[in-house]
Design a protein around this motif. Sequence first.
Motif, PDB file in Angstrom:
ATOM      1  N   ALA A   1     -41.498  36.015  57.981  1.00  0.00           N
ATOM      2  CA  ALA A   1     -40.651  36.694  58.959  1.00  0.00           C
ATOM      3  C   ALA A   1     -39.202  36.218  58.904  1.00  0.00           C
ATOM      4  O   ALA A   1     -38.283  36.983  59.228  1.00  0.00           O
ATOM      5  N   SER A   2     -38.969  34.995  58.455  1.00  0.00           N
ATOM      6  CA  SER A   2     -37.594  34.474  58.384  1.00  0.00           C
ATOM      7  C   SER A   2     -36.751  35.212  57.347  1.00  0.00           C
ATOM      8  O   SER A   2     -35.524  35.063  57.318  1.00  0.00           O
ATOM      9  N   HIS A   3     -37.377  36.017  56.517  1.00  0.00           N
ATOM     10  CA  HIS A   3     -36.665  36.771  55.485  1.00  0.00           C
ATOM     11  C   HIS A   3     -36.429  38.239  55.863  1.00  0.00           C
ATOM     12  O   HIS A   3     -35.966  39.025  55.031  1.00  0.00           O
ATOM     13  N   LEU A   4     -36.728  38.600  57.107  1.00  0.00           N
ATOM     14  CA  LEU A   4     -36.591  39.987  57.549  1.00  0.00           C
ATOM     15  C   LEU A   4     -35.168  40.496  57.292  1.00  0.00           C
ATOM     16  O   LEU A   4     -34.183  39.837  57.636  1.00  0.00           O
ATOM     17  N   GLY A   5     -35.088  41.672  56.664  1.00  0.00           N
ATOM     18  CA  GLY A   5     -33.806  42.290  56.378  1.00  0.00           C
ATOM     19  C   GLY A   5     -33.111  41.761  55.140  1.00  0.00           C
ATOM     20  O   GLY A   5     -32.024  42.229  54.792  1.00  0.00           O
ATOM     21  N   LYS A   6     -33.729  40.823  54.448  1.00  0.00           N
ATOM     22  CA  LYS A   6     -33.089  40.204  53.281  1.00  0.00           C
ATOM     23  C   LYS A   6     -33.739  40.671  51.976  1.00  0.00           C
ATOM     24  O   LYS A   6     -34.923  40.988  51.938  1.00  0.00           O
ATOM     25  N   GLU A   7     -32.930  40.662  50.926  1.00  0.00           N
ATOM     26  CA  GLU A   7     -33.488  40.883  49.588  1.00  0.00           C
ATOM     27  C   GLU A   7     -34.294  39.647  49.211  1.00  0.00           C
ATOM     28  O   GLU A   7     -33.819  38.516  49.341  1.00  0.00           O
ATOM     29  N   LEU A   8     -35.511  39.872  48.765  1.00  0.00           N
ATOM     30  CA  LEU A   8     -36.391  38.767  48.387  1.00  0.00           C
ATOM     31  C   LEU A   8     -36.210  38.383  46.925  1.00  0.00           C
ATOM     32  O   LEU A   8     -36.596  37.297  46.515  1.00  0.00           O
ATOM     33  N   GLY A   9     -35.671  39.295  46.131  1.00  0.00           N
ATOM     34  CA  GLY A   9     -35.417  38.987  44.733  1.00  0.00           C
ATOM     35  C   GLY A   9     -35.767  40.141  43.821  1.00  0.00           C
ATOM     36  O   GLY A   9     -35.958  41.275  44.270  1.00  0.00           O
ATOM     37  N   PHE A  10     -35.844  39.829  42.538  1.00  0.00           N
ATOM     38  CA  PHE A  10     -36.156  40.839  41.531  1.00  0.00           C
ATOM     39  C   PHE A  10     -37.000  40.210  40.438  1.00  0.00           C
ATOM     40  O   PHE A  10     -36.952  39.003  40.198  1.00  0.00           O
ATOM     41  N   SER A  11     -37.772  41.053  39.778  1.00  0.00           N
ATOM     42  CA  SER A  11     -38.675  40.597  38.717  1.00  0.00           C
ATOM     43  C   SER A  11     -37.933  40.502  37.391  1.00  0.00           C
ATOM     44  O   SER A  11     -36.766  40.894  37.275  1.00  0.00           O
ATOM     45  N   ASP A  12     -38.646  40.026  36.385  1.00  0.00           N
ATOM     46  CA  ASP A  12     -38.169  40.132  35.014  1.00  0.00           C
ATOM     47  C   ASP A  12     -38.232  41.599  34.614  1.00  0.00           C
ATOM     48  O   ASP A  12     -38.925  42.400  35.245  1.00  0.00           O
ATOM     49  N   TYR A  13     -37.542  41.934  33.535  1.00  0.00           N
ATOM     50  CA  TYR A  13     -37.666  43.282  32.992  1.00  0.00           C
ATOM     51  C   TYR A  13     -38.984  43.413  32.235  1.00  0.00           C
ATOM     52  O   TYR A  13     -39.445  42.462  31.596  1.00  0.00           O
TER      53      TYR A  13
ATOM     54  N   LYS B   1     -33.100  49.504  33.268  1.00  0.00           N
ATOM     55  CA  LYS B   1     -31.965  48.814  32.663  1.00  0.00           C
ATOM     56  C   LYS B   1     -30.978  49.814  32.060  1.00  0.00           C
ATOM     57  O   LYS B   1     -31.386  50.759  31.379  1.00  0.00           O
ATOM     58  N   ASP B   2     -29.696  49.602  32.349  1.00  0.00           N
ATOM     59  CA  ASP B   2     -28.588  50.413  31.840  1.00  0.00           C
ATOM     60  C   ASP B   2     -28.573  51.844  32.381  1.00  0.00           C
ATOM     61  O   ASP B   2     -27.948  52.723  31.793  1.00  0.00           O
ATOM     62  N   GLN B   3     -29.253  52.087  33.507  1.00  0.00           N
ATOM     63  CA  GLN B   3     -29.239  53.396  34.157  1.00  0.00           C
ATOM     64  C   GLN B   3     -28.716  53.244  35.587  1.00  0.00           C
ATOM     65  O   GLN B   3     -29.017  52.259  36.257  1.00  0.00           O
ATOM     66  N   LYS B   4     -27.963  54.220  36.046  1.00  0.00           N
ATOM     67  CA  LYS B   4     -27.423  54.170  37.411  1.00  0.00           C
ATOM     68  C   LYS B   4     -28.501  54.477  38.451  1.00  0.00           C
ATOM     69  O   LYS B   4     -28.534  53.874  39.519  1.00  0.00           O
ATOM     70  N   LYS B   5     -29.388  55.443  38.126  1.00  0.00           N
ATOM     71  CA  LYS B   5     -30.424  55.842  39.073  1.00  0.00           C
ATOM     72  C   LYS B   5     -31.694  55.030  38.843  1.00  0.00           C
ATOM     73  O   LYS B   5     -32.061  54.744  37.704  1.00  0.00           O
ATOM     74  N   ALA B   6     -32.353  54.724  39.930  1.00  0.00           N
ATOM     75  CA  ALA B   6     -33.632  54.010  39.867  1.00  0.00           C
ATOM     76  C   ALA B   6     -34.750  54.969  39.481  1.00  0.00           C
ATOM     77  O   ALA B   6     -34.640  56.179  39.681  1.00  0.00           O
ATOM     78  N   ALA B   7     -35.827  54.421  38.950  1.00  0.00           N
ATOM     79  CA  ALA B   7     -37.017  55.225  38.659  1.00  0.00           C
ATOM     80  C   ALA B   7     -37.641  55.710  39.959  1.00  0.00           C
ATOM     81  O   ALA B   7     -38.013  56.870  40.081  1.00  0.00           O
ATOM     82  N   PHE B   8     -37.759  54.813  40.939  1.00  0.00           N
ATOM     83  CA  PHE B   8     -38.259  55.199  42.258  1.00  0.00           C
ATOM     84  C   PHE B   8     -37.734  54.254  43.317  1.00  0.00           C
ATOM     85  O   PHE B   8     -37.294  53.140  43.020  1.00  0.00           O
ATOM     86  N   THR B   9     -37.798  54.732  44.555  1.00  0.00           N
ATOM     87  CA  THR B   9     -37.528  53.905  45.730  1.00  0.00           C
ATOM     88  C   THR B   9     -38.609  54.217  46.754  1.00  0.00           C
ATOM     89  O   THR B   9     -39.207  55.297  46.730  1.00  0.00           O
TER      90      THR B   9
END
Length: 152
Positions: free
Chosen positions: A11-23, A134-142
């Motif tokens: 809960a202390s991370h509410l509203g925060k980015e938790l991170g990102f994975s490897d490619y 990678k190298d694309q402006k649009k995401a695959a999904f959200t």
Amino acid sequence: MLVIKSHDEFASHLGKELGFSDYHTITQEQINLFSDATLDHQWIHTDTERVKTESPFKATIAHGYLTLSLIPYLWKQIVDIQNLKMEINYGIEKLRFAQAVTVNSEVRLVVTLVDIANLRGVTKATIGITLEIKDQKKAAFTGEAVFLYHFI
């Protein structure tokens, strides 16, 4: 990697980015195996010759559901949730496929803690999910993935 051992830590991370994975590289072999597993052999996924002339992408594309199926694998690279009796995939909300993922593209998951609730001792976490290409402006999904965590 972020380590979480309790509901309160989470809960202390509410509203925060938790991170990102490897490619992760989407290969034709992975696409073909997914086609076999789901019985979805549409040519845009599997016919490497036909796509060169008939597809607007000029390459095979990953199934949208293949990209979704990567969530658990990529999520575990970002957050290590410990002290669990059980975790359950509860749902996916607000999902939008924004761009096709062509073969040999590299994708990664970016996550944010959108909401968290304690439901009589069970943590319900709503995670904002974006699969970047990678190298694309649009995401695959959200969208938002909802998990239930039964902490010890």
